[in-house]
Design an enzyme around this catalytic site. Sequence first.
Site, PDB file in Angstrom:
ATOM      1  N   SER A  74       0.876  -1.179   0.000  1.00 46.73           N
ATOM      2  CA  SER A  74       0.000   0.000   0.000  1.00 46.73           C
ATOM      3  C   SER A  74       0.908   1.223   0.000  1.00 46.73           C
ATOM      4  O   SER A  74       2.090   1.121   0.340  1.00 46.73           O
ATOM      5  CB  SER A  74      -0.851  -0.014   1.280  1.00 46.73           C
ATOM      6  OG  SER A  74      -1.507   1.216   1.479  1.00 46.73           O
ATOM      7  N   TYR A  76      -2.018  -1.297  10.367  1.00 43.73           N
ATOM      8  CA  TYR A  76      -2.024  -1.517   8.909  1.00 43.73           C
ATOM      9  C   TYR A  76      -0.720  -0.996   8.296  1.00 43.73           C
ATOM     10  O   TYR A  76      -0.093  -1.659   7.467  1.00 43.73           O
ATOM     11  CB  TYR A  76      -3.244  -0.796   8.327  1.00 43.73           C
ATOM     12  CG  TYR A  76      -3.480  -0.970   6.841  1.00 43.73           C
ATOM     13  CD1 TYR A  76      -4.120  -2.106   6.338  1.00 43.73           C
ATOM     14  CD2 TYR A  76      -3.105   0.020   5.936  1.00 43.73           C
ATOM     15  CE1 TYR A  76      -4.368  -2.240   4.981  1.00 43.73           C
ATOM     16  CE2 TYR A  76      -3.349  -0.116   4.580  1.00 43.73           C
ATOM     17  CZ  TYR A  76      -3.986  -1.248   4.101  1.00 43.73           C
ATOM     18  OH  TYR A  76      -4.234  -1.375   2.747  1.00 43.73           O
TER      19      TYR A  76
END
Length: 258
Positions: free
Chosen positions: A145, A158
């Site tokens: 990401s 995350y």
Amino acid sequence: MTGAARGQGRSHALALARAGADVVATDLGRDLETVPYQLGSEDELEETRRQVEALGRRCLCRVGDVRDLRAMEEIVAQAARELGAVEIVCANAGVISFGPSWQLSEAQWDEVVDSNLKGAWLTCRATVPGMIQGGRGGCIVLTSSAAGLRGYSGFAHYVSAKHGVVGLMRSLAIELAPHRIRVNCLHPGGVRTPMGLSDAMQGQLAADPHANRALGALLPIDLVEPEDVSAAVVWLASDAARYVTGVSLPVDAGTLLI
Ligand SMILES: NC(=O)c1ccc[n+]([C@@H]2O[C@H](COP(=O)([O-])OP(=O)(O)OC[C@H]3O[C@@H](n4cnc5c(N)ncnc54)[C@H](O)[C@@H]3O)[C@@H](O)[C@H]2O)c1
């Protein structure tokens, strides 16, 4: 393809099928306790299979949790029997939840880190031995990401997991180069998928000006489309990228420069 029921996973599965691949599509098929939006369902996974088959390719479709090595190994073994050896691996499954890092529960931390990071490792753990044994090389694409390359407020677990995916990719790229297996990371920015569009994600962005600004696009668009990330997957898996390994490839409309 993990996380193949919908979103980027389904898009990647269809793009690879269009490029001539048979597909193993797997997904959790149920929700997780600490994840504040619905996850992919068994019906959606079946729909991925239907769409792959409509393109004239074969599709083995199985529910499985990427946090479960035994389940992953069984799916890979069935794939080898029914479709032949695995050549392309996409560790795409992932989840997110929200909270200041000092208020996240251990359960939130574990579900996010285990699904994104341990799951990527176990996906490789289950597939790499057969790829080495097959001796034909291969390609592994790990979905990190933009949050794998910089910090953001509101989802430190995350961010930590997606940074960890980069470390996994770099180590695997070194270990697997002698076997002509290339390993790379994709770093999407905000993508138009059920995760990206979820009320939980949109609520977090509305409530957190830092994350909202930092997750915006530099190019004049709202969100990246799943198909744009899939184009990078197909390229990484192709001979055109035969000497590309160990790289972090953002498909983020410039998010990382904001
Ligand atoms: N959407 C975004 O804005 C965005 C941005 C950057 C990176 N990503 C990453 O892209 C990947 C794909 O996400 P998406 O946007 O398509 O989201 P999505 O929620 O639409 O799809 C993710 C899929 O992964 C599955 N999954 C989750 N945990 C699993 C587990 N433990 N085992 C098996 N399957 C599991 C879900 O059921 C779901 O179908 C994820 O790794 C995500 O972290 C997404």
